[in-house]
Design a protein around this motif. Structure first.
Motif, PDB file in Angstrom:
ATOM      1  N   SER A   9       0.816  -1.214   0.000  1.00 42.47           N
ATOM      2  CA  SER A   9       0.000   0.000   0.000  1.00 42.47           C
ATOM      3  C   SER A   9       0.851   1.265   0.000  1.00 42.47           C
ATOM      4  O   SER A   9       0.352   2.342  -0.257  1.00 42.47           O
ATOM      5  N   GLY A  10       2.128   1.136   0.291  1.00 41.23           N
ATOM      6  CA  GLY A  10       3.048   2.271   0.303  1.00 41.23           C
ATOM      7  C   GLY A  10       4.465   1.753   0.269  1.00 41.23           C
ATOM      8  O   GLY A  10       4.698   0.552   0.111  1.00 41.23           O
ATOM      9  N   ASN A  11       5.426   2.649   0.432  1.00 45.49           N
ATOM     10  CA  ASN A  11       6.824   2.220   0.311  1.00 45.49           C
ATOM     11  C   ASN A  11       7.582   2.229   1.629  1.00 45.49           C
ATOM     12  O   ASN A  11       8.789   2.100   1.639  1.00 45.49           O
ATOM     13  N   ARG A  12       6.900   2.295   2.757  1.00 46.11           N
ATOM     14  CA  ARG A  12       7.571   2.295   4.067  1.00 46.11           C
ATOM     15  C   ARG A  12       7.818   0.854   4.527  1.00 46.11           C
ATOM     16  O   ARG A  12       7.369   0.428   5.578  1.00 46.11           O
ATOM     17  N   VAL A  13       8.533   0.111   3.683  1.00 44.58           N
ATOM     18  CA  VAL A  13       8.813  -1.303   3.938  1.00 44.58           C
ATOM     19  C   VAL A  13      10.305  -1.546   3.750  1.00 44.58           C
ATOM     20  O   VAL A  13      10.899  -1.069   2.782  1.00 44.58           O
ATOM     21  N   THR A  14      10.890  -2.296   4.685  1.00 42.98           N
ATOM     22  CA  THR A  14      12.270  -2.756   4.564  1.00 42.98           C
ATOM     23  C   THR A  14      12.258  -4.274   4.675  1.00 42.98           C
ATOM     24  O   THR A  14      11.656  -4.823   5.596  1.00 42.98           O
ATOM     25  N   ARG A  73      18.610 -12.121   2.591  1.00 44.46           N
ATOM     26  CA  ARG A  73      18.281 -13.543   2.673  1.00 44.46           C
ATOM     27  C   ARG A  73      16.850 -13.822   3.100  1.00 44.46           C
ATOM     28  O   ARG A  73      16.494 -14.965   3.387  1.00 44.46           O
ATOM     29  N   SER A  74      16.014 -12.800   3.175  1.00 46.97           N
ATOM     30  CA  SER A  74      14.618 -13.027   3.525  1.00 46.97           C
ATOM     31  C   SER A  74      13.858 -13.509   2.303  1.00 46.97           C
ATOM     32  O   SER A  74      14.242 -13.242   1.169  1.00 46.97           O
ATOM     33  N   PHE A  75      12.774 -14.242   2.554  1.00 49.88           N
ATOM     34  CA  PHE A  75      11.952 -14.820   1.490  1.00 49.88           C
ATOM     35  C   PHE A  75      10.515 -14.368   1.681  1.00 49.88           C
ATOM     36  O   PHE A  75       9.953 -14.516   2.772  1.00 49.88           O
ATOM     37  N   VAL A  76       9.929 -13.804   0.627  1.00 50.21           N
ATOM     38  CA  VAL A  76       8.537 -13.367   0.653  1.00 50.21           C
ATOM     39  C   VAL A  76       7.780 -14.233  -0.342  1.00 50.21           C
ATOM     40  O   VAL A  76       8.028 -14.160  -1.546  1.00 50.21           O
ATOM     41  N   ASN A  77       6.878 -15.057   0.158  1.00 43.62           N
ATOM     42  CA  ASN A  77       6.120 -15.959  -0.694  1.00 43.62           C
ATOM     43  C   ASN A  77       4.970 -15.221  -1.371  1.00 43.62           C
ATOM     44  O   ASN A  77       4.686 -14.064  -1.056  1.00 43.62           O
ATOM     45  N   GLY A  78       4.304 -15.890  -2.276  1.00 47.54           N
ATOM     46  CA  GLY A  78       3.266 -15.273  -3.096  1.00 47.54           C
ATOM     47  C   GLY A  78       2.076 -14.763  -2.313  1.00 47.54           C
ATOM     48  O   GLY A  78       1.661 -15.338  -1.311  1.00 47.54           O
ATOM     49  N   GLY A  79       1.517 -13.655  -2.798  1.00 45.96           N
ATOM     50  CA  GLY A  79       0.276 -13.123  -2.270  1.00 45.96           C
ATOM     51  C   GLY A  79       0.361 -12.421  -0.935  1.00 45.96           C
ATOM     52  O   GLY A  79      -0.673 -12.169  -0.309  1.00 45.96           O
ATOM     53  N   CYS A  80       1.561 -12.081  -0.467  1.00 46.33           N
ATOM     54  CA  CYS A  80       1.675 -11.358   0.811  1.00 46.33           C
ATOM     55  C   CYS A  80       1.136  -9.939   0.652  1.00 46.33           C
ATOM     56  O   CYS A  80       1.210  -9.340  -0.419  1.00 46.33           O
ATOM     57  N   TYR A  81       0.581  -9.408   1.727  1.00 49.02           N
ATOM     58  CA  TYR A  81      -0.078  -8.106   1.720  1.00 49.02           C
ATOM     59  C   TYR A  81       0.585  -7.209   2.752  1.00 49.02           C
ATOM     60  O   TYR A  81       0.604  -7.542   3.936  1.00 49.02           O
ATOM     61  N   PHE A  82       1.142  -6.098   2.283  1.00 51.76           N
ATOM     62  CA  PHE A  82       1.848  -5.142   3.141  1.00 51.76           C
ATOM     63  C   PHE A  82       1.023  -3.863   3.221  1.00 51.76           C
ATOM     64  O   PHE A  82       1.095  -3.025   2.325  1.00 51.76           O
ATOM     65  N   GLU A  83       0.223  -3.719   4.242  1.00 54.93           N
ATOM     66  CA  GLU A  83      -0.557  -2.505   4.456  1.00 54.93           C
ATOM     67  C   GLU A  83       0.250  -1.667   5.417  1.00 54.93           C
ATOM     68  O   GLU A  83       0.331  -1.981   6.588  1.00 54.93           O
ATOM     69  N   ASN A  84       0.892  -0.614   4.916  1.00 59.12           N
ATOM     70  CA  ASN A  84       1.894   0.044   5.727  1.00 59.12           C
ATOM     71  C   ASN A  84       1.676   1.541   5.894  1.00 59.12           C
ATOM     72  O   ASN A  84       2.494   2.348   5.527  1.00 59.12           O
TER      73      ASN A  84
END
Length: 173
Positions: free
Chosen positions: A50-55, A59-70
């Motif tokens: 929902s925005g760009n305030r994400v770090t 080596r982290s893994f983000v699987n499909g369909g994750c939702y970041f409401e930030n």
């Protein structure tokens, strides 16, 4: 962020980068162009930001369909694994009056420390810190901070077991 920048970010981050045909390395570059601090290339398709305030750490893994409401910042440490469709909700509302209970929106940060594994369809609510080395079971709803090196499950999530940490592993070995 002006209208054209916001539209650009949405098209790049939630359009092109979310497309399954885009290679993971290209997806990481597109996220960076959209202002997201991505330090890994293990990024699956169909994620929403929902925005760009994400770090997202190395080596982290983000699987499909994750939702970041930030509306609040989301920080994911190193070596973290997010299962499919994990939902990170970093905003809530002040309690309003009887005519509209969802009052003024407020953002509260979410922090997932190094080495955690968040199971499929877990929900992490605003203001939560998940300590290093935790496992959050699939479908859990995390409403409060999680102390390091624990297995958390349920709705709301509760610590159901201690997990070995480096200190306990050294003492055993």
């Amino acid at each position: 962020m002006g209208f054209s920048q916001s539209l650009y970010r949405k098209l790049i981050v939630n359009g092109l980068a979310a497309w399954p045909a885009v290679p993971s390395r290209v997806r990481a570059r597109l996220y960076r162009w959209g202002g997201i601090d991505v330090q890994t290339t293990f990024l699956s398709a169909r994620c929403y930001f929902s925005g760009n305030r994400v770090t997202i750490g190395e080596r982290s893994f983000v699987n499909g369909g994750c939702y970041f409401e930030n509306h609040g910042a989301i920080t994911i440490g190193r070596g973290v694994s997010l299962g499919m469709e994990v939902m990170l909700c970093a905003s809530t509302h002040e309690l309003g009056g009887p005519d509209q209970r969802a009052g003024k929106p407020i953002g509260l940060p979410i922090r997932i420390e190094d080495g955690c594994w968040i199971g499929t369809r877990a929900v992490i609510l605003p203001g939560v810190t998940i300590g290093a080395g935790c496992v959050v079971a699939a479908g859990a709803v995390v409403t409060r901070d999680c102390a390091p090196h624990g297995l958390y499950a349920g709705t709301p999530a509760k610590r159901v077991r201690d997990l070995p940490s480096e200190k306990t592993a050294e003492a055993v070995g």
